[in-house]
Scaffold this motif. Structure first.
Motif, PDB file in Angstrom:
ATOM      1  N   ARG A  44       7.097 -11.850 -13.614  1.00  0.00           N
ATOM      2  CA  ARG A  44       7.033 -10.562 -13.121  1.00  0.00           C
ATOM      3  C   ARG A  44       5.842  -9.919 -13.242  1.00  0.00           C
ATOM      4  O   ARG A  44       5.523  -8.900 -11.921  1.00  0.00           O
ATOM      5  N   ASN A  45       4.980  -9.773 -14.409  1.00  0.00           N
ATOM      6  CA  ASN A  45       3.936  -8.867 -14.594  1.00  0.00           C
ATOM      7  C   ASN A  45       2.661  -9.581 -14.025  1.00  0.00           C
ATOM      8  O   ASN A  45       1.745  -8.683 -13.938  1.00  0.00           O
ATOM      9  N   TYR A  72       3.991  -8.365  -9.779  1.00  0.00           N
ATOM     10  CA  TYR A  72       3.679  -6.832  -9.868  1.00  0.00           C
ATOM     11  C   TYR A  72       2.182  -6.489  -9.500  1.00  0.00           C
ATOM     12  O   TYR A  72       2.179  -5.523  -8.709  1.00  0.00           O
ATOM     13  N   SER A  85      -0.704  -5.938  -6.979  1.00  0.00           N
ATOM     14  CA  SER A  85      -0.541  -6.141  -5.608  1.00  0.00           C
ATOM     15  C   SER A  85      -1.835  -5.828  -4.705  1.00  0.00           C
ATOM     16  O   SER A  85      -2.169  -4.754  -4.856  1.00  0.00           O
ATOM     17  N   LYS A  95       1.636  -7.486  -1.204  1.00  0.00           N
ATOM     18  CA  LYS A  95       2.774  -7.617  -2.233  1.00  0.00           C
ATOM     19  C   LYS A  95       2.871  -8.788  -2.852  1.00  0.00           C
ATOM     20  O   LYS A  95       3.256  -9.698  -2.693  1.00  0.00           O
ATOM     21  N   GLY A  96       2.405  -8.591  -4.332  1.00  0.00           N
ATOM     22  CA  GLY A  96       2.433  -9.521  -5.283  1.00  0.00           C
ATOM     23  C   GLY A  96       1.387 -10.402  -4.962  1.00  0.00           C
ATOM     24  O   GLY A  96       0.363 -10.116  -4.041  1.00  0.00           O
ATOM     25  N   ASN A 150       9.254  -8.569  -4.688  1.00  0.00           N
ATOM     26  CA  ASN A 150       8.102  -9.155  -3.717  1.00  0.00           C
ATOM     27  C   ASN A 150       8.488 -10.769  -3.591  1.00  0.00           C
ATOM     28  O   ASN A 150       7.534 -11.483  -3.004  1.00  0.00           O
TER      29      ASN A 150
END
Length: 324
Positions: A93-94, A98, A100, A105-106, A141
């Motif tokens: 996730r992080n 996250y 970006s 995105k990502g 994302n």
């Protein structure tokens, strides 16, 4: 009748990676002490400077992949589904989803796993990943794929290498039957209609696509016409195709090698309930853990959890009975 051809997803994944490595020097491959099992070791033999085995450290596998992506590389990180995402949701996730870069995105990381679902067999319930669809489709994302056969694995691996963004693709451990022709095209967010029908739609992913086709064959003998769609793209999901199926067949049965809670069937239900509500029956693991099974016992394990063409056919009859 011709025999069904069985092929190994991991073998075709590894082969495709070697082909891509020849074509694009930015592609790198990472593993977590499972590179022989995931068939990525051949990439390492040919491109040793672009191959990283981080050991049994899945969180580190994700973090190193993120760093390589920031450096302009295209990392393919692979291990078993129970470990990825199982042990490292926070890092996924992080560290991948996250961050970006401007206009994107990502990060450009490809997470490809094997040993998904309960067909892992002898590894037992603790190693049978039945929550990953729910986990990964909820992370912003990410694109999520569940291929049905080796044709899909090869083409989706190539597709992921060409398109920017974080991807998650889950493969089966066991050999799987071929259901697609080599000429089949795959597009992100687009399902594939395998067979047309009028009475019910069977929407499937992964190893259950062949089960859905077999169920449709048996129901045809009883005068029931089923449409079968391979929804390999779990996220984004083909909302337009699902709406069309709902309108034209009036009911839907979903099937997946995953917990029915939060998985593929849930994704279909979310879409259909908003655009064209029809009766839906979800086939999958009924919110319980799997158990050990020798390779020869895997069909019995799948049967115990209701993942068979016979159970799909029963579900079709049930849901047809609920049509208005």
């Amino acid at each position: 009748m011709s025999s069904v051809q069985m092929t190994d997803m991991r073998t075709f994944y590894g082969k495709t990676l070697v082909e891509l490595g020849d074509e694009n020097q930015n592609i790198v491959v990472l593993g977590a002490d499972t590179t022989d099992s995931l068939k990525t070791a051949d990439f390492g033999k040919k491109f040793p400077n672009r191959f990283f085995n981080v050991g049994i450290a899945e969180a580190n596998l994700v973090s190193v992949s993120a760093g390589l992506a920031i450096s302009g590389k295209i990392p393919f990180a692979s291990t078993y589904a129970i470990f990825l995402p199982g042990r490292c949701v926070d890092q996924i996730r992080n560290a991948i989803a996250y961050p970006s870069p401007p206009g994107k995105k990502g990060l450009n990381v490809k997470l490809v796993v094997s040993h998904g679902g309960i067909s892992v067999g002898a590894d037992g319930g603790s190693h049978q990943q039945i929550e990953d669809i729910a986990i990964m489709r909820a992370i912003p994302n990410f694109t999520v794929f569940i291929p049905a056969d080796t044709v899909a694995v090869s083409k989706l691996t190539r597709l992921m290498s060409q398109i920017y963004g974080p991807f998650y693709m889950r493969m089966a451990r066991s050999t799987t039957p071929l259901v697609h022709q080599d000429s089949q095209e795959f597009q992100i967010g687009k399902g594939i209609t395998m067979r047309d029908g009028e009475d019910c739609t069977i929407a499937a992913c992964g190893i259950t696509v062949k089960m859905a086709l077999d169920a449709a064959d048996s129901l045809k003998q009883e005068g029931i016409s089923c449409r079968v769609v391979d929804m390999f793209s779990i996220k984004p999901i083909d909302a337009d195709l699902l709406a069309k199926c709902a309108k034209e067949t009036g009911c839907i049965v979903t099937c997946e090698e995953h917990n029915v809670m939060g998985g593929f069937g849930s994704a279909v239900s979310e879409v259909v309930s908003e655009v064209y509500p029809v009766p839906i029956k979800r086939i999958g693991v009924q919110d319980r853990f799997g158990e050990s099974a020798r390779d020869s016992e895997i069909p019995a394990l799948l049967e115990k959890h209701g993942l068979t063409s016979i159970n799909i056919a029963k579900a079709v009859k049930e849901v047809i009975g609920r049509k208005r």
